[in-house]
Structures are given as structure tokens and as C-alpha cells.
Design a protein around this motif. Structure first.
Motif, short mmCIF file in Angstrom:
data_model
loop_
_atom_site.label_atom_id
_atom_site.label_comp_id
_atom_site.label_asym_id
_atom_site.label_seq_id
_atom_site.Cartn_x
_atom_site.Cartn_y
_atom_site.Cartn_z
N THR A 1 40.09 62.96 41.82
CA THR A 1 39.98 61.47 42.42
C THR A 1 39.30 60.68 41.82
O THR A 1 39.43 59.47 41.73
N ALA B 1 40.71 58.29 38.97
CA ALA B 1 41.68 57.40 39.26
C ALA B 1 41.07 56.31 39.05
O ALA B 1 39.98 56.01 38.73
N PRO B 2 42.02 55.08 38.63
CA PRO B 2 41.55 53.71 38.16
C PRO B 2 40.47 53.41 39.09
O PRO B 2 39.40 52.54 38.54
N ASP B 3 40.21 53.49 40.38
CA ASP B 3 39.44 52.92 41.10
C ASP B 3 38.31 53.88 41.57
O ASP B 3 37.37 53.82 42.54
N GLY B 4 38.08 55.20 40.88
CA GLY B 4 37.28 56.08 41.50
C GLY B 4 35.90 56.45 40.73
O GLY B 4 35.40 57.34 40.76
N TRP B 5 35.69 55.53 39.67
CA TRP B 5 34.68 55.64 39.00
C TRP B 5 33.16 55.96 39.78
O TRP B 5 32.34 56.59 39.22
N VAL B 6 33.32 55.31 40.89
CA VAL B 6 31.90 55.39 41.65
C VAL B 6 31.82 56.86 42.10
O VAL B 6 30.71 57.68 42.17
#
Length: 73
Positions: free
Chosen positions: A32, A35-40
Motif C-alpha cells: 500500500t 502506491a503513488p499516494d502511499g508515502w505517508v
């Protein structure tokens, strides 16, 4: 990171197959996070690695002891 997602997916599946639920959950979280927006989410995945590694090392040591006991008996 995109290249890691298929590998993490395979790791998640293999870990689940052998009953390594903690590793499967960690691989799922890493998948997860990849994913491109999963860095957090990546920070929590990285923080979970040392305890998971310790559990794997304990399991490996236990299996080695069991194997040695079986071979000696």
C-alpha cells in the motif's frame, strides 16, 4: 517504488500461505505504501520491520533447535 509493488504482493501471498501473518501484514502495508499516494504510510511500515525481523529470527532458531533435537533423537 512502482516496481516493488508486484514483489511485495508476492511476498504477502507467500507469507500468508505459510502462516507468517505478521510478515504478510507488513508486506501488505508496504504494498500500500508503495502506491503513488502511499508515502505517508511508509514510516509505519519501516518502524514495524525490526520487531518482525526479531520474530522471524526467533522462529528460525526454534526450527533449528527442533531439527537438531529430531536428528539427535
Amino acid at each position: 517504488m512502482a516496481a516493488a509493488r508486484p514483489l511485495l504482493h508476492v511476498l504477502k501471498g507467500l507469507a500468508g500461505t505459510v502462516g507468517a501473518e505478521q510478515l504478510a501484514a507488513l508486506a501488505a502495508a508496504a504494498e500500500t505504501a508503495a502506491a503513488p499516494d502511499g508515502w505517508v504510510a511508509l514510516g509505519s511500515v519501516l518502524a514495524a520491520i525490526p520487531p518482525a525481523l526479531a520474530a522471524i529470527e526467533q522462529l528460525a532458531a526454534s526450527l533449528e533447535e527442533d531439527a537438531a533435537s529430531g536428528a539427535a533423537g
